[in-house]
Design an enzyme around this catalytic site. Structure first.
Site, PDB file in Angstrom:
ATOM      1  N   LYS A  73      -6.656  -4.755  -3.150  1.00 18.26           N
ATOM      2  CA  LYS A  73      -7.260  -5.451  -2.011  1.00 18.26           C
ATOM      3  C   LYS A  73      -8.265  -4.546  -1.309  1.00 18.26           C
ATOM      4  CE  LYS A  73      -3.533  -4.404   1.314  1.00 18.26           C
ATOM      5  NZ  LYS A  73      -4.306  -3.513   2.140  1.00 18.26           N
ATOM      6  N   CYS A 133      -2.157  -2.575   7.757  1.00 12.28           N
ATOM      7  CA  CYS A 133      -2.147  -3.504   6.615  1.00 12.28           C
ATOM      8  C   CYS A 133      -0.917  -4.393   6.563  1.00 12.28           C
ATOM      9  CB  CYS A 133      -2.322  -2.721   5.323  1.00 12.28           C
ATOM     10  SG  CYS A 133      -3.963  -1.989   5.210  1.00 12.28           S
ATOM     11  N   GLN A 164       8.261 -14.331  21.385  1.00 12.16           N
ATOM     12  CA  GLN A 164       7.907 -15.754  21.518  1.00 12.16           C
ATOM     13  C   GLN A 164       8.561 -16.601  20.420  1.00 12.16           C
ATOM     14  OE1 GLN A 164       3.664 -16.394  22.776  1.00 12.16           O
ATOM     15  NE2 GLN A 164       3.445 -14.266  22.075  1.00 12.16           N
ATOM     16  N   VAL A 168       3.172   0.258   4.241  1.00 12.06           N
ATOM     17  CA  VAL A 168       2.435   0.970   5.283  1.00 12.06           C
ATOM     18  C   VAL A 168       1.012   0.418   5.432  1.00 12.06           C
ATOM     19  CG1 VAL A 168       3.773   3.052   4.908  1.00 12.06           C
ATOM     20  CG2 VAL A 168       1.672   2.760   3.621  1.00 12.06           C
ATOM     21  N   THR A 169       0.416   0.680   6.603  1.00 13.98           N
ATOM     22  CA  THR A 169       1.088   1.093   7.813  1.00 13.98           C
ATOM     23  C   THR A 169       1.460  -0.154   8.603  1.00 13.98           C
ATOM     24  OG1 THR A 169      -0.985   1.332   9.094  1.00 13.98           O
ATOM     25  CG2 THR A 169      -0.153   3.281   7.968  1.00 13.98           C
ATOM     26  N   ASP A 183       0.786  -1.243   0.000  1.00 22.82           N
ATOM     27  CA  ASP A 183       0.000   0.000   0.000  1.00 22.82           C
ATOM     28  C   ASP A 183       0.820   1.298   0.000  1.00 22.82           C
ATOM     29  OD1 ASP A 183      -1.947  -1.901   0.168  1.00 22.82           O
ATOM     30  OD2 ASP A 183      -2.783  -1.251   2.086  1.00 22.82           O
TER      31      ASP A 183
HETATM   32  N1  TIU Z   1      -2.720   0.249   4.301  1.00 21.58           N
HETATM   33  C1  TIU Z   1      -3.182   0.499   5.537  1.00 21.58           C
HETATM   34  O1  TIU Z   1      -2.478   0.329   6.513  1.00 21.58           O
HETATM   35  N2  TIU Z   1      -4.475   1.005   5.645  1.00 21.58           N
HETATM   36  C2  TIU Z   1      -4.887   1.809   6.656  1.00 21.58           C
HETATM   37  O2  TIU Z   1      -6.030   2.236   6.703  1.00 21.58           O
HETATM   38  N3  TIU Z   1      -3.958   2.144   7.595  1.00 21.58           N
HETATM   39  C3  TIU Z   1      -4.087   3.029   8.608  1.00 21.58           C
HETATM   40  O3  TIU Z   1      -3.171   3.097   9.427  1.00 21.58           O
HETATM   41  N4  TIU Z   1      -5.164   3.780   8.699  1.00 21.58           N
END
Ligand code: TIU
Length: 229
Positions: free
Chosen positions: A129, A162, A202, A157-158, A24
């Site tokens: 996705k 995701c 772990q 990210v993030t 992303d």
């Molecule tokens: N790609 C992803 O992480 N989508 C999000 O909405 N992330 C947020 O941190 N909001």
């Protein structure tokens, strides 16, 4: 096998069965005016990792590894966007609303594109996705199985949303997963740190983590001393 100094212990991967998965890195999250900012976030932390992710993608291309890019995105009709996702909270713009980079989080809109510096090239796999995890409601699992992939190296990210969701999905599907810790970022530094700690705790309950320099050093050892810039 290439062996990376990682935590909680060394990560060994067969490059021909390994894919880099870049999650992303799209304008909607990384640039002002997109989904991330509408949720109330300062996107500058995410913009800052673009050069590191570019270096990682460059390494993968030079080594001939499979490269997968994902985009969180919805059909223009929003038929794949659960109302619970669109209606939650009080964002300044909701998914599907018109923003400065086109409709928020809608496939094909300018804001949904991967940032120019990281744009996919011919032969790379792009997965759209609708959810946080890249395996949910996509062909990713089939694509990786057809290519015989067993190991996944993650960036993007993030970190705690995701990236972590996808890494957990992959871990349950039997992949050995490495997260490149300076090629991922969160709007919340504490959440990034916690995610790195919890995936590697772990005995690597979800997977491994290492900085890009450790991966580059491992590849250089394998390649007989070539150093990657
Ligand atoms: N790609 C992803 O992480 N989508 C999000 O909405 N992330 C947020 O941190 N909001």
């Amino acid at each position: 096998m290439i062996t990376v100094d990682a935590r909680p212990f060394a990560y060994a991967f067969p490059p021909e069965k390994t894919a880099l998965v870049v999650i992303d890195m799209q304008r909607d999250f990384v640039e002002p005016g997109g989904f991330g900012e509408t949720l109330g976030n300062d996107v500058s932390r995410l913009t800052a990792i673009v050069p590191t992710v570019a270096r990682l993608i460059g390494l993968a291309r030079a080594e001939g590894w499979t490269v997968v890019h994902t985009r969180e995105s919805h059909d223009a009709t929003l038929c794949d966007c659960p109302p619970a996702k669109r209606e939650r909270g009080a964002p300044t713009l909701r998914i599907g609303d018109a923003g400065p980079m086109g409709r928020i989080l809608v496939r094909g809109e300018p804001g949904n594109a991967i940032v120019d510096a990281l744009a996919p090239i011919d032969g790379e796999i792009v997965i759209d996705k609708p959810g946080k995890g890249a395996f949910y409601a996509t062909a990713l699992g089939d694509v990786l199985r057809l290519k015989g992939i067993t190991h996944l190296i993650f960036a993007g990210v993030t970190t705690e949303v995701c990236v972590q969701t996808t890494m957990r999905e992959a871990n349950d599907r039997g992949y050995d997963c490495l997260l490149i810790e300076d090629a991922t970022e969160s709007y919340f530094p504490a959440f990034k740190a916690a995610t790195l700690d919890m995936i590697t705790a772990q005995g690597g309950i979800v997977g491994w983590a290492a900085p890009l320099a450790a991966l580059e050093a491992a590849v250089a050892r394998e390649d007989g001393g070539v150093t990657w810039k």
